[in-house]
Design an enzyme around this catalytic site. Structure first.
Site, PDB file in Angstrom:
ATOM      1  N   ASN A   1       0.775  -1.116   0.000  1.00 52.51           N
ATOM      2  CA  ASN A   1       0.114  -0.117   0.110  1.00 52.51           C
ATOM      3  C   ASN A   1       0.937   1.163  -0.101  1.00 52.51           C
ATOM      4  O   ASN A   1       1.333   1.643   1.003  1.00 52.51           O
ATOM      5  CB  ASN A   1      -0.981  -0.025   1.364  1.00 52.51           C
ATOM      6  CG  ASN A   1      -1.853   1.229   1.238  1.00 52.51           C
ATOM      7  OD1 ASN A   1      -1.623   2.059   0.585  1.00 52.51           O
ATOM      8  ND2 ASN A   1      -2.601   1.182   2.389  1.00 52.51           N
TER       9      ASN A   1
ATOM     10  N   ARG B   1      -2.561  -2.029  -3.608  1.00 50.60           N
ATOM     11  CA  ARG B   1      -3.759  -1.293  -3.176  1.00 50.60           C
ATOM     12  C   ARG B   1      -3.746  -0.147  -4.315  1.00 50.60           C
ATOM     13  O   ARG B   1      -2.453   0.621  -4.259  1.00 50.60           O
ATOM     14  CB  ARG B   1      -3.901  -0.874  -1.878  1.00 50.60           C
ATOM     15  CG  ARG B   1      -5.061   0.169  -1.566  1.00 50.60           C
ATOM     16  CD  ARG B   1      -4.963   0.859  -0.238  1.00 50.60           C
ATOM     17  NE  ARG B   1      -6.145   1.782   0.027  1.00 50.60           N
ATOM     18  CZ  ARG B   1      -6.239   2.791   0.504  1.00 50.60           C
ATOM     19  NH1 ARG B   1      -5.065   3.222   1.279  1.00 50.60           N
ATOM     20  NH2 ARG B   1      -7.290   3.480   0.865  1.00 50.60           N
TER      21      ARG B   1
ATOM     22  N   HIS C   1     -12.627   2.898  -0.150  1.00 47.91           N
ATOM     23  CA  HIS C   1     -12.576   1.814   0.796  1.00 47.91           C
ATOM     24  C   HIS C   1     -13.267   0.459   0.574  1.00 47.91           C
ATOM     25  O   HIS C   1     -13.864  -0.304   1.496  1.00 47.91           O
ATOM     26  CB  HIS C   1     -13.308   2.158   2.127  1.00 47.91           C
ATOM     27  CG  HIS C   1     -12.549   3.523   2.683  1.00 47.91           C
ATOM     28  ND1 HIS C   1     -13.467   4.644   3.411  1.00 47.91           N
ATOM     29  CD2 HIS C   1     -11.400   3.746   3.255  1.00 47.91           C
ATOM     30  CE1 HIS C   1     -12.553   5.434   3.903  1.00 47.91           C
ATOM     31  NE2 HIS C   1     -11.197   5.089   3.856  1.00 47.91           N
TER      32      HIS C   1
ATOM     33  N   HIS D   1     -16.948   2.870   7.938  1.00 52.74           N
ATOM     34  CA  HIS D   1     -15.502   2.620   8.258  1.00 52.74           C
ATOM     35  C   HIS D   1     -15.128   4.103   8.527  1.00 52.74           C
ATOM     36  O   HIS D   1     -14.955   4.761   7.991  1.00 52.74           O
ATOM     37  CB  HIS D   1     -14.920   2.336   6.702  1.00 52.74           C
ATOM     38  CG  HIS D   1     -13.451   2.285   6.669  1.00 52.74           C
ATOM     39  ND1 HIS D   1     -12.605   1.138   6.495  1.00 52.74           N
ATOM     40  CD2 HIS D   1     -12.515   3.389   6.668  1.00 52.74           C
ATOM     41  CE1 HIS D   1     -11.392   1.429   6.542  1.00 52.74           C
ATOM     42  NE2 HIS D   1     -11.258   2.810   6.809  1.00 52.74           N
ATOM     43  N   LEU D   2     -14.792   3.986   9.841  1.00 47.95           N
ATOM     44  CA  LEU D   2     -14.255   5.364  10.677  1.00 47.95           C
ATOM     45  C   LEU D   2     -12.904   5.296  10.938  1.00 47.95           C
ATOM     46  O   LEU D   2     -12.584   4.855  12.052  1.00 47.95           O
ATOM     47  CB  LEU D   2     -15.293   5.495  11.745  1.00 47.95           C
ATOM     48  CG  LEU D   2     -16.810   5.214  11.697  1.00 47.95           C
ATOM     49  CD1 LEU D   2     -17.344   5.454  12.887  1.00 47.95           C
ATOM     50  CD2 LEU D   2     -17.267   6.324  10.658  1.00 47.95           C
TER      51      LEU D   2
ATOM     52  N   ARG E   1     -10.535  16.003   6.237  1.00 44.63           N
ATOM     53  CA  ARG E   1     -11.371  16.154   5.169  1.00 44.63           C
ATOM     54  C   ARG E   1     -12.841  16.563   5.694  1.00 44.63           C
ATOM     55  O   ARG E   1     -13.073  16.027   6.558  1.00 44.63           O
ATOM     56  CB  ARG E   1     -11.509  15.292   4.165  1.00 44.63           C
ATOM     57  CG  ARG E   1     -10.247  14.939   3.406  1.00 44.63           C
ATOM     58  CD  ARG E   1     -10.189  13.655   2.636  1.00 44.63           C
ATOM     59  NE  ARG E   1      -9.298  12.629   3.492  1.00 44.63           N
ATOM     60  CZ  ARG E   1      -9.190  11.297   3.164  1.00 44.63           C
ATOM     61  NH1 ARG E   1     -10.073  10.830   2.265  1.00 44.63           N
ATOM     62  NH2 ARG E   1      -8.735  10.512   3.905  1.00 44.63           N
TER      63      ARG E   1
ATOM     64  N   ASP F   1      -6.519  13.943  15.196  1.00 49.55           N
ATOM     65  CA  ASP F   1      -6.393  12.526  15.797  1.00 49.55           C
ATOM     66  C   ASP F   1      -7.740  12.540  16.578  1.00 49.55           C
ATOM     67  O   ASP F   1      -7.749  13.373  17.648  1.00 49.55           O
ATOM     68  CB  ASP F   1      -5.135  12.563  16.700  1.00 49.55           C
ATOM     69  CG  ASP F   1      -5.165  11.163  17.285  1.00 49.55           C
ATOM     70  OD1 ASP F   1      -5.997  10.565  17.688  1.00 49.55           O
ATOM     71  OD2 ASP F   1      -3.816  10.536  17.280  1.00 49.55           O
TER      72      ASP F   1
ATOM     73  N   ARG G   1      -8.447  10.594  18.798  1.00 45.47           N
ATOM     74  CA  ARG G   1      -8.213  10.315  20.511  1.00 45.47           C
ATOM     75  C   ARG G   1      -8.192  11.535  21.096  1.00 45.47           C
ATOM     76  O   ARG G   1      -8.542  11.826  22.261  1.00 45.47           O
ATOM     77  CB  ARG G   1      -7.017   9.482  20.632  1.00 45.47           C
ATOM     78  CG  ARG G   1      -6.995   8.099  20.613  1.00 45.47           C
ATOM     79  CD  ARG G   1      -5.889   7.352  20.416  1.00 45.47           C
ATOM     80  NE  ARG G   1      -5.138   7.638  19.199  1.00 45.47           N
ATOM     81  CZ  ARG G   1      -4.407   6.794  18.507  1.00 45.47           C
ATOM     82  NH1 ARG G   1      -4.019   5.888  19.163  1.00 45.47           N
ATOM     83  NH2 ARG G   1      -3.604   7.193  17.433  1.00 45.47           N
TER      84      ARG G   1
ATOM     85  N   GLY H   1     -13.740   3.404  14.549  1.00 44.13           N
ATOM     86  CA  GLY H   1     -14.923   2.278  14.887  1.00 44.13           C
ATOM     87  C   GLY H   1     -14.633   1.267  15.746  1.00 44.13           C
ATOM     88  O   GLY H   1     -15.430   0.807  16.383  1.00 44.13           O
TER      89      GLY H   1
ATOM     90  N   GLU I   1      -8.022  -4.999   5.214  1.00 45.55           N
ATOM     91  CA  GLU I   1      -7.860  -4.542   3.994  1.00 45.55           C
ATOM     92  C   GLU I   1      -6.701  -5.253   3.234  1.00 45.55           C
ATOM     93  O   GLU I   1      -6.851  -5.709   2.094  1.00 45.55           O
ATOM     94  CB  GLU I   1      -7.523  -3.145   3.858  1.00 45.55           C
ATOM     95  CG  GLU I   1      -8.633  -2.401   4.058  1.00 45.55           C
ATOM     96  CD  GLU I   1      -8.452  -0.801   4.406  1.00 45.55           C
ATOM     97  OE1 GLU I   1      -7.908  -0.505   5.367  1.00 45.55           O
ATOM     98  OE2 GLU I   1      -8.909   0.211   3.386  1.00 45.55           O
TER      99      GLU I   1
HETATM  100  P1  ADP Z   1      -6.364   5.363   8.153  1.00 45.14           P
HETATM  101  O1  ADP Z   1      -6.239   3.804   7.969  1.00 45.14           O
HETATM  102  O2  ADP Z   1      -7.491   5.892   7.387  1.00 45.14           O
HETATM  103  O3  ADP Z   1      -5.004   6.186   8.353  1.00 45.14           O
HETATM  104  P2  ADP Z   1      -7.000   4.367  11.020  1.00 45.14           P
HETATM  105  O4  ADP Z   1      -7.979   3.200  10.617  1.00 45.14           O
HETATM  106  O5  ADP Z   1      -5.721   3.836  11.236  1.00 45.14           O
HETATM  107  O6  ADP Z   1      -6.939   5.429   9.818  1.00 45.14           O
HETATM  108  O7  ADP Z   1      -7.799   5.367  11.984  1.00 45.14           O
HETATM  109  C1  ADP Z   1      -6.971   6.450  12.377  1.00 45.14           C
HETATM  110  C2  ADP Z   1      -7.935   7.037  13.553  1.00 45.14           C
HETATM  111  O8  ADP Z   1      -8.304   6.120  14.343  1.00 45.14           O
HETATM  112  C3  ADP Z   1      -7.313   8.347  14.291  1.00 45.14           C
HETATM  113  O9  ADP Z   1      -8.150   9.481  14.340  1.00 45.14           O
HETATM  114  C4  ADP Z   1      -7.155   7.781  15.723  1.00 45.14           C
HETATM  115  O10 ADP Z   1      -7.243   8.873  16.596  1.00 45.14           O
HETATM  116  C5  ADP Z   1      -8.134   6.793  15.627  1.00 45.14           C
HETATM  117  N1  ADP Z   1      -7.549   5.543  16.836  1.00 45.14           N
HETATM  118  C6  ADP Z   1      -6.642   4.642  16.590  1.00 45.14           C
HETATM  119  N2  ADP Z   1      -6.797   4.119  17.798  1.00 45.14           N
HETATM  120  C7  ADP Z   1      -7.661   4.453  18.641  1.00 45.14           C
HETATM  121  C8  ADP Z   1      -8.024   4.250  20.037  1.00 45.14           C
HETATM  122  N3  ADP Z   1      -7.233   3.283  20.449  1.00 45.14           N
HETATM  123  N4  ADP Z   1      -8.932   4.881  20.356  1.00 45.14           N
HETATM  124  C9  ADP Z   1      -9.624   5.969  19.742  1.00 45.14           C
HETATM  125  N5  ADP Z   1      -9.248   6.191  18.641  1.00 45.14           N
HETATM  126  C10 ADP Z   1      -8.247   5.549  17.845  1.00 45.14           C
END
Ligand code: ADP
Length: 399
Positions: A12, A93, A182, A210-211, A243, A284, A286, A334, A385
């Site tokens: 990827n 990917r 996705h 898918h979040l 976004r 982020d 979190r 998610g 994925e």
């Molecule tokens: P991508 O693959 O699109 O880069 P991810 O599926 O890894 O993204 O998701 C990233 C998001 O998930 C970030 O906003 C991050 O804060 C959130 N995230 C990752 N781990 C946790 C967790 N343990 N608790 C809450 N949110 C989390």
């Protein structure tokens, strides 16, 4: 002669990072995974994880060619052995397949040309994907290379769902329509949701949420996508890390008139400075959730807006599906954020959703988080994925 090991190396490649995973497609086992960050900088970092141990190394990685070399070195140094003979395919990917690719394809020069032609539809993604493909072809010339497209799963959307009501010339000459993204995640998670609800895939109606950093919702009817929240590009729909999702299409004209904003600045602001970043200063989730729980007004508004947007899309997709058997939460947010899941579930009374608070709070891996009395089952289902790309690649080269 011994049969080749059914290993697929999944790549990827983004513009400045390259993620990889070696997967045994006979067992679905991930044998090793890695990430090379900050490609293009003399101070890149490479991570290679095998047998639960993560090996980190500072490296110079000026381009994707060097990234492939670093990947090969990591396998040589830490294992397992990866050779042209041990791989049945390399699965790439590719974010945008436009209207050209509705299924995975074995990559040849024509496929590369077609992916190149699609760059205007995904200027942030397809160039990195292509660089990864070109270098993997050089590094492993005898191994079949497969492109798996994020858009392909949505090729089943009806014209009614995918058509934008814009001038004919835009649609016919420039491919302006909804494509959706996705796809590998929505395909994998909706199949697992059908299995977990004890329904044949062909009979299950599922909404997948898918979040992650990018976020999209998808209505899956009998194993096929019939509508999704992302559109021409991965910008539309839900509120994401950087976004904005849904916007009034008159916005660029308005900002150009009142603020003299150029299209270039507009695109950049929507790709990098909007979403959670624009609302709170952090992309982020979190950090945003910590602010929400501390009562910070910006973070509270951001979380409420994220929840509102999800609920609105779930409602629309439920109406499109007509009947919803399951809702599945997946990806970084998610899978990991119980508070967000609960806030969404509390707002889905119209689908008869009743949350199981304890199950939601303790969910790990695949978990049912709705109560027995819930009319619609709600699940947490970790996405995979890379596993999906490996399986699709293996199936294609075996056919
Ligand atoms: P991508 O693959 O699109 O880069 P991810 O599926 O890894 O993204 O998701 C990233 C998001 O998930 C970030 O906003 C991050 O804060 C959130 N995230 C990752 N781990 C946790 C967790 N343990 N608790 C809450 N949110 C989390």
């Amino acid at each position: 002669m011994t049969a080749p090991t059914p290993h697929v190396l999944v790549i990827n490649a983004g513009s400045s990072s390259l993620k990889y995973q070696l997967i045994d497609t006979a067992t679905d086992e991930s044998l090793a995974s890695g990430l090379i960050e900050r490609i293009g900088s003399p101070e890149s970092v490479a991570h290679h994880t095998v047998d639960g141990t993560k090996h980190d190394k500072e490296v110079e990685c000026l381009d994707h060619g060097q990234a492939l070399q670093i990947l090969s070195n990591a396998f040589q140094e830490h294992g397992p052995v990866v050779t042209a003979e041990s791989l049945i395919a390399i699965g790439h990917r590719v974010v945008h397949g436009g209207a050209t690719f509705a299924t995975p394809v074995v990559i040849d020069d024509d496929v590369i040309a077609a992916i190149t032609d699609l760059i205007p539809l995904a200027p942030l993604h397809n160039p990195g994907n292509l660089a990864g493909i070109e270098q993997a072809r050089i590094a492993f010339p005898s191994v079949p290379q497969v492109a798996v497209f994020d858009t392909a799963f949505h090729a089943t959307m009806s014209p009614a769902a995918s058509t934008y009501a814009v001038p004919k010339a835009w649609r016919e000459e420039h491919g302006v329509r909804k494509y959706g993204f996705h796809g590998t995640s929505h395909a994998f998670v909706s199949r697992r949701a059908a299995a977990l609800t004890n329904l044949p895939v062909a009979e299950a109606n599922v909404i997948v949420l898918h979040l992650g950093n990018g976020a999209s919702a998808c209505a899956v009817e009998g194993g096929t996508s019939i509508d999704t929240s992302m559109g021409l590009t991965p910008m539309d729909g839900l509120i994401m890390g950087t976004r904005p999702g849904d916007l009034d299409p008159s916005l660029p004209g308005h900002l150009s008139r009142v603020a003299g904003l150029s299209l270039e600045d507009y695109d950049k602001a929507l790709a990098k400075e909007s979403g959670l970043q624009g609302l709170t200063g952090s992309a982020d989730f979190r950090e945003v959730m910590t602010g929400y729980q501390a009562g910070e007004p910006e973070a509270q508004l951001a979380v409420e807006a994220v929840v509102h947007r999800i609920v609105r899309h779930v409602g629309a997709l439920a109406a499109v599906l007509g009947r919803v058997d399951a809702i599945a939460f997946t990806a970084g947010i998610g899978e990991n954020n119980a508070v967000l899941r609960e806030l969404v579930m509390l707002r889905l009374g119209i689908l008869g959703v009743v949350a199981d608070e304890a199950a939601n709070n303790s969910a790990e891996g695949e978990a049912l988080i709705s109560a027995d009395s819930s009319h619609t089952q709600v699940w947490v289902i970790p996405t995979n994925e890379e596993g999906e790309i490996a399986q699709q690649s293996a199936t294609l080269v075996a056919s």
